[in-house]
Design an enzyme around this catalytic site. Structure first.
Site, PDB file in Angstrom:
ATOM      1  N   ARG A 146      25.867  37.739  55.119  1.00 57.30           N
ATOM      2  CA  ARG A 146      24.654  37.891  54.340  1.00 57.30           C
ATOM      3  C   ARG A 146      24.143  39.321  54.503  1.00 57.30           C
ATOM      4  NH1 ARG A 146      26.132  34.386  51.755  1.00 57.30           N
ATOM      5  NH2 ARG A 146      25.117  32.424  51.155  1.00 57.30           N
TER       6      ARG A 146
ATOM      7  N   HIS B   2      29.850  40.306  45.775  1.00 56.51           N
ATOM      8  CA  HIS B   2      29.771  38.992  46.423  1.00 56.51           C
ATOM      9  C   HIS B   2      30.948  38.098  46.018  1.00 56.51           C
ATOM     10  CE1 HIS B   2      26.640  36.236  48.499  1.00 56.51           C
ATOM     11  NE2 HIS B   2      27.853  35.781  48.729  1.00 56.51           N
TER      12      HIS B   2
END
Length: 309
Positions: free
Chosen positions: A225, A273
């Site tokens: 993250r 991502h």
């Protein structure tokens, strides 16, 4: 069994087809397409769900997050407190993550960054290949995915150090735990891999002071993250040359704003991502097994809302 499905940004029809094949006797509806807006589900399978979804459901027995990271789900103000939350545990994501990290390691260990710079200058100058034993790799986050990544890199011949909140015992992995031991690990890592979730304890964990603990010329790979890393501090260390570079797949703000300077620094690689997308087939198989066990009364580990994972 009634199942409500919602996955913003995902291929909804592929998910629905796979779920109906895995759970042929279940009634499965996609939120927003129900003819009867009073329709109530037993379970919700969600990714980036809006608050209105939870506000519309009054009899949920469980919520399954369609991915490993639950930070956005737990931050949803309408998430019902009394309903247990479950998450996917690997389901094939670790294999993708391992490929991504292996690429990042090879990028520096085999001097691909330097060769790209030389190519722009039409320079033909080979570098000696350093043995893998000289490339110590630190893995932050030793859950289901992080542990598999660590073991894969160790099998490749790299020395691997792992860090987590609590001590983990993984064969051939040098394990560290707690913030007291984090600086010790950082000082040993030529490559640092962030696979940590975003929690109250991990946000900003890799601040300027900690990133400075990495050896001169270290590489950072981030695919957990983005909130874990102080991005301006990371960029500053790349600009100064303290860090050799960074491979970044996750960011505090996504999509990464077009004016963010990380886009343009030559030693930073930005990806959108994509390091470990959820494999639909593996995920639906795991979901089918999970829901069957829940219906049979089997006690399944839930997401700890206080820890954030």
């Amino acid at each position: 069994m009634k199942i409500l499905f919602y996955a913003r940004g995902e291929e909804g029809q592929q998910w629905l087809d796979a779920l109906r094949q895995t759970l042929p006797h279940a009634e499965i509806c996609q939120w927003g397409s129900m003819a009867d807006q009073q329709w109530q589900a037993d379970y919700a399978l969600v990714w980036n769900a809006p608050s209105a979804l939870f506000e519309s459901q009054q009899r949920l027995k469980g919520i399954v997050n369609l991915g490993a990271g639950v930070d956005k789900l737990l931050a949803n103000p309408a998430l019902p407190n009394a309903v247990p939350v479950y998450k996917l545990r690997d389901a094939g994501m670790a294999s993708w993550m391992t490929d991504y990290v292996r690429y990042g390691v090879s990028h520096v260990a085999r001097d691909m960054d330097r060769y790209r710079t030389q190519q722009a200058a039409s320079c033909w100058q080979p570098f000696a290949i350093e043995p893998k034993a000289d490339w110590s790799i630190g893995i932050l986050g030793l859950g289901a995915i992080g542990s598999e990544v660590a073991q894969a890199l160790r099998s490749d011949g790299y020395p691997v150090l792992g860090w987590s909140r609590n001590q983990k015992d993984i064969p051939d992995i040098e394990s560290y735990a707690g913030e007291v031991e984090l600086d010790t690990l950082l000082a040993k890592c030529r490559v640092l891999v962030n696979i940590l979730p975003a929690t109250s304890n991990t946000r900003g964990l890799l601040n300027a002071q900690r990133l400075q603990q990495l050896p001169q010329g270290a590489m950072v790979i981030s695919c957990g993250r983005g909130e874990v890393i102080d991005e301006p501090a990371l960029l500053e260390l790349c600009v100064s040359g303290h860090l050799r570079g960074a491979l970044l797949d996750v960011f505090a703000e996504e999509p990464l704003p077009v004016n963010n300077p990380l886009w343009n620094h030559p030693s930073v690689i930005v990806t959108p991502h994509i390091s470990a997308p959820t494999p639909i087939e593996g995920a639906t198989r795991q979901i089918g097994e999970l829901l069957q066990q829940l219906e049979e009364g089997v006690v399944i580990e839930t997401v700890d809302r206080l820890r954030g994972y």
